[in-house]
Scaffold this motif. Structure first.
Motif, short mmCIF file in Angstrom:
data_model
loop_
_atom_site.label_atom_id
_atom_site.label_comp_id
_atom_site.label_asym_id
_atom_site.label_seq_id
_atom_site.Cartn_x
_atom_site.Cartn_y
_atom_site.Cartn_z
N LYS A 46 -61.98 7.61 14.53
CA LYS A 46 -62.81 7.50 13.34
C LYS A 46 -62.03 7.96 12.11
O LYS A 46 -62.04 7.31 11.07
N GLY A 47 -61.32 9.08 12.24
CA GLY A 47 -60.53 9.60 11.14
C GLY A 47 -59.44 8.63 10.69
O GLY A 47 -59.20 8.46 9.50
N ILE A 48 -58.80 7.99 11.65
CA ILE A 48 -57.76 7.02 11.33
C ILE A 48 -58.35 5.83 10.59
O ILE A 48 -57.80 5.35 9.60
N LEU A 49 -59.50 5.34 11.06
CA LEU A 49 -60.13 4.18 10.42
C LEU A 49 -60.60 4.48 9.01
O LEU A 49 -60.52 3.62 8.14
N ILE A 50 -61.11 5.67 8.78
CA ILE A 50 -61.58 6.02 7.44
C ILE A 50 -60.39 6.27 6.52
O ILE A 50 -60.37 5.83 5.38
N GLY A 51 -59.38 6.98 7.03
CA GLY A 51 -58.19 7.25 6.23
C GLY A 51 -58.42 8.34 5.21
O GLY A 51 -59.53 8.81 4.99
N ARG A 52 -57.34 8.72 4.54
CA ARG A 52 -57.40 9.76 3.52
C ARG A 52 -58.24 9.28 2.34
O ARG A 52 -57.91 8.27 1.72
#
Length: 105
Positions: A46-52
């Motif tokens: 999820k964190g990778i998909l949302i990104g910074r």
């Protein structure tokens, strides 16, 4: 088209264990409103998909929206939501929702 953009933008970071479920599709004037959930199996995905700052999700959504607009021939609002559902690939209810369940005999 959304899943295609996920795979193009994340390359090797996100495995092919993502799915996209269309939550709503409303045709209107002057645009079509689509809301969809992107399912992943782990919080790290999820964190990778949302990104910074949401940058990755914005890039995925913008690219997918352009493809959908070209396909439909109209303006599109595309709302994307990333949800963690552990084991969604083995969950009959989720698979049925996506139209991937086993056919009844």
């Amino acid at each position: 088209m959304v899943r295609e953009q996920i795979l193009r933008h994340t390359r090797e970071e996100i495995p092919y264990s993502t799915a996209v479920v269309v939550d709503s599709f409303k045709e209107g004037d002057p645009l079509v409103r689509i809301e969809a959930s992107i399912l992943v199996e782990r919080s790290s995905q999820k964190g990778i998909l949302i990104g910074r700052g949401g940058a990755m999700l914005k890039a995925i959504g913008s690219a997918a929206r352009r493809e959908i607009e070209a396909f439909l021939g109209t303006k599109v609002y595309l709302g994307l939501f990333v949800k963690v559902r552990e084991g969604w690939r083995e969950d009959p209810a989720v698979l049925d929702e996506m139209g991937l369940g086993k056919p009844e005999r």
